[in-house]
Write a protein that holds these residues in place. Structure first.
Motif: not given
Lengths: 114, 113
Positions: B52-77
């Motif tokens: 979520x755009x207001x989530x402060x922590x990067x999401x993780x699910x097992x071996x998957x994590x989302x590298x969320x950089x809001x200022x850069x508008x990037x959401x790398x897996x």
């Protein structure tokens, strides 16, 4: 049976045929969706149903006609299709339409129009 | 208008290595959600992870994590410890105020032994 199911998995039809795609969800969700996935193009949202009411029609040609008789079933009726309509048609459902509601997809129907 | 861009049409990774799949997005909405889906050759789209755009922590699910950089508008897996079964198409998607889920064009990941 769980999740989202779609039948048939594969369909070949002529341009003058009439056929229907069926989607069924067993997740107790309130929203259902039809998407079209063509080669090398992003998924295109076609229709959205929320609580059995159509809330979105994304400028889809009238040769595609959706039907949602209840919250568990969604149909896509096809008639006089064109070869460019050949694609993978995916059905999805979600608990609601809020931003955080992930959509769960079926396996798709691979449609070929001759 | 909302847009998702995946610039990597294809990626290769060796088994047990980590891989990053890129995703950038464009939106004027303040509140939005970002999703990653996996599509094996069988066709089914499998939900992997949500941010979520207001989530402060990067999401993780097992071996998957989302590298969320809001200022850069990037959401790398990021997929850690790749497995042969990870070979598939991966789609980044976004949902904003209009409630539409917008998808990118996808990245084909191939894991080799």
């Amino acid at each position: 049976e769980t999740g989202v199911t779609q039948t048939p998995r594969h369909l070949v039809m002529g341009m003058t045929n009439k056929k229907s795609l069926k989607c069924e969800q067993h997740l107790g969700h309130n929203a259902m969706y039809w998407y079209k996935q063509s080669a090398k193009k992003p998924l295109e949202l076609m229709f959205v149903y929320s609580l059995e009411e159509r809330v979105e029609n994304n400028s889809v040609p009238s040769r595609f006609s959706p039907e949602c008789p209840n919250s568990s079933h969604l149909f896509l009726h096809l008639h006089t299709l064109q070869p460019e309509d050949s694609a993978l048609y995916l059905c999805a459902s979600s608990r609601g339409q809020g931003i955080g509601n992930e959509q769960f997809f079926g396996p798709g129907t691979r449609l070929t129009v001759l | 208008a909302q847009k998702i861009t995946q610039t990597q049409p294809g990626m290769f990774v060796q088994e047990k290595e980590a891989v990053t799949l890129d995703c950038t997005y464009d939106t004027s909405d303040q509140s939005y959600g970002l999703f990653w889906y996996k599509q094996p050759s069988s066709g089914e789209m499998i939900f992997l992870i949500y941010q979520g755009s207001y989530d402060e922590q990067n999401a993780t699910e097992g071996r998957y994590s989302l590298n969320f950089q809001k200022a850069r508008k990037s959401a790398n897996l990021v997929i850690s410890a790749s497995q042969l079964g990870d070979s598939a198409m991966y789609f980044c998607a976004m949902r904003g105020g209009a409630d539409k889920l917008i998808f990118g064009t996808g990245t084909r990941l191939q894991v080799f032994p």
